[in-house]
Design a protein around this motif. Structure first.
Motif, PDB file in Angstrom:
ATOM      1  N   MET A   1       0.933  -1.167  -0.068  1.00 37.53           N
ATOM      2  CA  MET A   1       0.059  -0.065   0.066  1.00 37.53           C
ATOM      3  C   MET A   1       0.852   1.158   0.218  1.00 37.53           C
ATOM      4  N   LYS A   2       0.493   2.343  -0.781  1.00 35.14           N
ATOM      5  CA  LYS A   2       1.427   3.520  -0.894  1.00 35.14           C
ATOM      6  C   LYS A   2       1.076   4.124   0.455  1.00 35.14           C
ATOM      7  N   PHE A   3       2.334   4.598   0.971  1.00 37.84           N
ATOM      8  CA  PHE A   3       2.390   5.425   2.324  1.00 37.84           C
ATOM      9  C   PHE A   3       1.950   7.036   1.841  1.00 37.84           C
ATOM     10  N   VAL A   4       0.914   7.523   2.444  1.00 36.84           N
ATOM     11  CA  VAL A   4       0.517   8.767   2.364  1.00 36.84           C
ATOM     12  C   VAL A   4       0.545   9.479   3.681  1.00 36.84           C
ATOM     13  N   ASP A   5       1.226  10.687   4.051  1.00 40.07           N
ATOM     14  CA  ASP A   5       1.277  11.083   5.354  1.00 40.07           C
ATOM     15  C   ASP A   5       0.497  12.375   5.323  1.00 40.07           C
ATOM     16  N   GLU A   6      -0.051  13.076   4.243  1.00 37.85           N
ATOM     17  CA  GLU A   6      -0.467  14.324   4.350  1.00 37.85           C
ATOM     18  C   GLU A   6      -1.871  14.209   3.204  1.00 37.85           C
ATOM     19  N   ALA A   7      -2.889  14.896   3.545  1.00 40.95           N
ATOM     20  CA  ALA A   7      -3.973  15.063   2.812  1.00 40.95           C
ATOM     21  C   ALA A   7      -4.852  16.052   2.978  1.00 40.95           C
ATOM     22  N   THR A   8      -5.324  16.847   2.008  1.00 42.09           N
ATOM     23  CA  THR A   8      -6.297  17.862   2.275  1.00 42.09           C
ATOM     24  C   THR A   8      -7.743  17.349   1.954  1.00 42.09           C
ATOM     25  N   GLY A  43     -26.094  16.800  11.057  1.00 48.10           N
ATOM     26  CA  GLY A  43     -25.039  15.787  11.447  1.00 48.10           C
ATOM     27  C   GLY A  43     -23.851  16.454  11.516  1.00 48.10           C
ATOM     28  N   SER A  44     -23.105  16.241  12.460  1.00 47.83           N
ATOM     29  CA  SER A  44     -21.691  16.760  12.570  1.00 47.83           C
ATOM     30  C   SER A  44     -20.486  15.977  12.023  1.00 47.83           C
ATOM     31  N   VAL A  45     -19.460  16.329  11.841  1.00 48.52           N
ATOM     32  CA  VAL A  45     -18.562  15.530  11.046  1.00 48.52           C
ATOM     33  C   VAL A  45     -17.045  15.376  12.230  1.00 48.52           C
ATOM     34  N   TYR A  46     -16.946  14.085  12.391  1.00 46.89           N
ATOM     35  CA  TYR A  46     -15.809  13.828  13.447  1.00 46.89           C
ATOM     36  C   TYR A  46     -14.817  13.219  12.746  1.00 46.89           C
ATOM     37  N   LEU A  47     -13.443  13.182  13.453  1.00 50.19           N
ATOM     38  CA  LEU A  47     -12.368  12.361  12.982  1.00 50.19           C
ATOM     39  C   LEU A  47     -12.089  11.531  13.957  1.00 50.19           C
ATOM     40  N   GLU A  48     -11.859  10.172  13.863  1.00 48.49           N
ATOM     41  CA  GLU A  48     -11.730   9.227  14.702  1.00 48.49           C
ATOM     42  C   GLU A  48     -10.238   8.294  14.747  1.00 48.49           C
ATOM     43  N   ALA A  49      -9.529   8.276  15.613  1.00 47.45           N
ATOM     44  CA  ALA A  49      -8.150   7.738  15.453  1.00 47.45           C
ATOM     45  C   ALA A  49      -8.370   6.309  15.533  1.00 47.45           C
ATOM     46  N   ASP A  50      -8.019   5.593  14.544  1.00 48.26           N
ATOM     47  CA  ASP A  50      -8.107   4.053  14.169  1.00 48.26           C
ATOM     48  C   ASP A  50      -6.770   3.423  14.254  1.00 48.26           C
ATOM     49  N   SER A  51      -6.311   2.580  15.166  1.00 47.23           N
ATOM     50  CA  SER A  51      -4.786   1.799  15.016  1.00 47.23           C
ATOM     51  C   SER A  51      -4.953   0.818  13.943  1.00 47.23           C
ATOM     52  N   ALA A  52      -5.882   0.684  13.206  1.00 51.23           N
ATOM     53  CA  ALA A  52      -5.821  -0.346  11.985  1.00 51.23           C
ATOM     54  C   ALA A  52      -5.377   0.387  10.680  1.00 51.23           C
ATOM     55  N   LEU A  53      -5.346   1.755  10.703  1.00 51.68           N
ATOM     56  CA  LEU A  53      -4.983   2.362   9.566  1.00 51.68           C
ATOM     57  C   LEU A  53      -3.507   2.934   9.975  1.00 51.68           C
ATOM     58  N   ASN A  54      -2.575   2.915   9.053  1.00 46.68           N
ATOM     59  CA  ASN A  54      -1.256   3.558   8.947  1.00 46.68           C
ATOM     60  C   ASN A  54      -0.955   4.556   7.914  1.00 46.68           C
ATOM     61  N   THR A  55      -1.813   4.867   6.992  1.00 45.61           N
ATOM     62  CA  THR A  55      -1.735   5.905   5.996  1.00 45.61           C
ATOM     63  C   THR A  55      -3.128   6.594   5.693  1.00 45.61           C
ATOM     64  N   LEU A  88     -15.043  10.071  10.430  1.00 50.31           N
ATOM     65  CA  LEU A  88     -14.137   9.642   9.328  1.00 50.31           C
ATOM     66  C   LEU A  88     -13.051   8.827   9.967  1.00 50.31           C
ATOM     67  N   PRO A  89     -12.612   7.633   9.964  1.00 47.99           N
ATOM     68  CA  PRO A  89     -11.249   7.091  10.680  1.00 47.99           C
ATOM     69  C   PRO A  89      -9.922   7.569  10.035  1.00 47.99           C
ATOM     70  N   VAL A  90      -9.136   7.760  10.971  1.00 46.60           N
ATOM     71  CA  VAL A  90      -7.908   8.417  10.466  1.00 46.60           C
ATOM     72  C   VAL A  90      -6.679   7.512  11.108  1.00 46.60           C
ATOM     73  N   PRO A  91      -5.349   7.550  10.837  1.00 47.20           N
ATOM     74  CA  PRO A  91      -4.491   6.719  11.696  1.00 47.20           C
ATOM     75  C   PRO A  91      -4.048   7.297  12.949  1.00 47.20           C
ATOM     76  N   VAL A  92      -3.952   6.619  13.951  1.00 50.80           N
ATOM     77  CA  VAL A  92      -3.218   7.330  15.187  1.00 50.80           C
ATOM     78  C   VAL A  92      -2.175   8.074  14.956  1.00 50.80           C
ATOM     79  N   GLY A  93      -2.055   9.391  15.490  1.00 53.62           N
ATOM     80  CA  GLY A  93      -1.044  10.201  15.188  1.00 53.62           C
ATOM     81  C   GLY A  93      -1.324  11.345  14.207  1.00 53.62           C
ATOM     82  N   VAL A 158       4.135   9.652  12.814  1.00 52.72           N
ATOM     83  CA  VAL A 158       4.315   8.298  13.163  1.00 52.72           C
ATOM     84  C   VAL A 158       4.687   8.439  14.854  1.00 52.72           C
ATOM     85  N   LEU A 159       3.854   7.798  15.648  1.00 54.82           N
ATOM     86  CA  LEU A 159       4.243   7.732  17.128  1.00 54.82           C
ATOM     87  C   LEU A 159       5.368   6.913  17.419  1.00 54.82           C
TER      88      LEU A 159
END
Length: 397
Positions: A1-8, A43-55, A88-93, A158-159
């Motif tokens: 999987m391609k590593f992406v560490d920034e997104a808009t 409805g509101s929009v939330y971001l939630e940290a998910d350890s299953a994601l890494n990018t 919306l799930p996002v990686p931890v960190g 990354v943590l």
């Protein structure tokens, strides 16, 4: 999987439902009065940290997200349904930045941590809300408010407790393979490591720390040479830096010059990060004859005038890596205990990390602007008809 560490991305909360204008109508009930219900909240929009994601790869292709709107009110004092929140799930960190105000909205550093990034619209009021003793048949209602819209930049860091610095082929990936179960790619050419790698180093039962290997730097990285400095931001969260240096480089370069070059690039990127605790790790000592090893390593230390901790290891054979790991573990535990007992120290550490984040963000923005300018100049050059002093006429075939 391609590593992406920034997104808009663009997030839009749901609109609130309108209030209802209605009057009770029943047989044998004259002048039943108002019975228009309220609308539902958006409805509101939330971001939630998910350890299953890494990018952040999922947010590179889909960039607009909208929560559900609230339903309008109805007669008989029926309120509209509330719009469902969008999570919306996002990686931890992941750090969340408002691109319009440059405000840091939050930092998701724990599994399951949730951050509201767009507030849903408030519901409209039905005409029942406006009845009074002097207004028996109100015809006023209110509309639901619009949901909040935000342009966000998601930054993944990354943590890790420990970060590795060094030139390409200094042996950082080999070191991680030696002390942890991580298996980053190892090869004998520069820039083998293209994305950050994490390894969990288990010193003994219930004692472990996380080490991060980032792509190697070269002199001029702050100006975009090599892989540039974009991955240095992953060292912002680390507590300790291990500066690996090849004591016997195959190209005959001086190890001390390599250390000074990396230190210079680090300072250009973030002066605060450059001031982090940094240990010198002399790697590949097995490449030096044993009778010359002490003198060779001491000469490097003397040339640098290094006053901090120094370790000699061979990441390939494992020589010295256990002692280094144990020393790192003791340092991390001592620092954690100090911060727990001294709130002022913990606060200074928090402020230091915020400053490093700001410096890293500013440095990366300069690099982005330089890339944009370079692309623009390249485009201009490609389509300049005067480059060859000839007249070019464009005509359909």
């Amino acid at each position: 999987m391609k590593f992406v560490d920034e997104a808009t991305i663009i997030v839009e909360a749901g609109k609130g439902g309108h209030g209802c204008l209605s009057f009770r109508r029943e047989k044998y009930v004259p002048k039943g009065g108002p019975d228009g219900g309220d609308g539902g909240d958006g409805g509101s929009v939330y971001l939630e940290a998910d350890s299953a994601l890494n990018t952040l790869i999922d947010y590179r292709y889909q960039r607009k997200f909208k929560a559900q709107g609230g339903e309008p009110g109805a007669g008989r004092n029926c309120s509209g349904s509330k719009g469902e929140d969008l999570v919306l799930p996002v990686p931890v960190g992941t750090t969340v930045v408002d691109m319009d105000t440059h405000e840091v909205l939050g930092d998701l550093t724990r599994e399951g941590e949730r951050l509201k990034v767009a507030q849903g619209g408030f519901h409209g009021l039905g005409n029942t809300r406006f009845k009074s003793s002097v207004n028996r048949a109100p015809r006023q209602t209110t509309k639901g408010s619009e949901g909040e819209v935000r342009n966000l930049r998601l930054e993944l860091k990354v943590l890790a407790d420990v970060g590795l610095l060094g030139m390409p082929n200094a042996g950082k990936s080999t070191f991680i393979r030696s002390v942890s179960a991580a298996r980053p790619k190892v090869a004998d050419y520069p820039f083998t490591t293209l994305v950050p790698n994490l390894g969990v180093v288990s010193v003994q039962a219930h004692q472990s720390f996380v080490v991060a290997d980032i792509p190697g730097l070269i002199e001029g990285a702050a100006e975009g040479a090599g892989l540039g400095v974009r991955f240095l931001k992953h060292l912002v969260r680390t507590r300790l830096l291990l500066h690996l240096v090849d004591v016997a480089p195959f190209d005959g370069s001086a190890p001390a010059d390599s250390v000074r070059a990396i230190a210079g690039e680090l300072e250009k990127f973030s002066e605060t990060l450059a001031g982090r605790d940094r240990w010198l790790v002399l790697n590949k000592v097995d490449m030096v004859p044993e009778e010359d090893r002490d003198a060779h390593c001491q000469a490097i230390v003397d040339e640098l005038g290094w006053e901090g901790p120094v370790f000699r290891i061979s990441a390939l054979s494992g020589e010295g890596t256990k002692a280094l790991s144990q020393a790192v573990m003791r340092w991390i535990e001592a620092r954690a205990e100090e911060e727990a007992q001294n709130p002022e120290m913990a606060e200074r550490e928090r402020v230091r990390r915020e400053r490093m984040d700001e410096e890293a963000r500013a440095r990366l923005e300069v690099e982005r602007e330089a890339r944009r300018a370079a692309r623009k100049n390249d485009d201009d050059d490609d389509f300049d008809d005067d480059d060859h002093d000839v007249e070019v006429v464009y005509a359909p075939e």
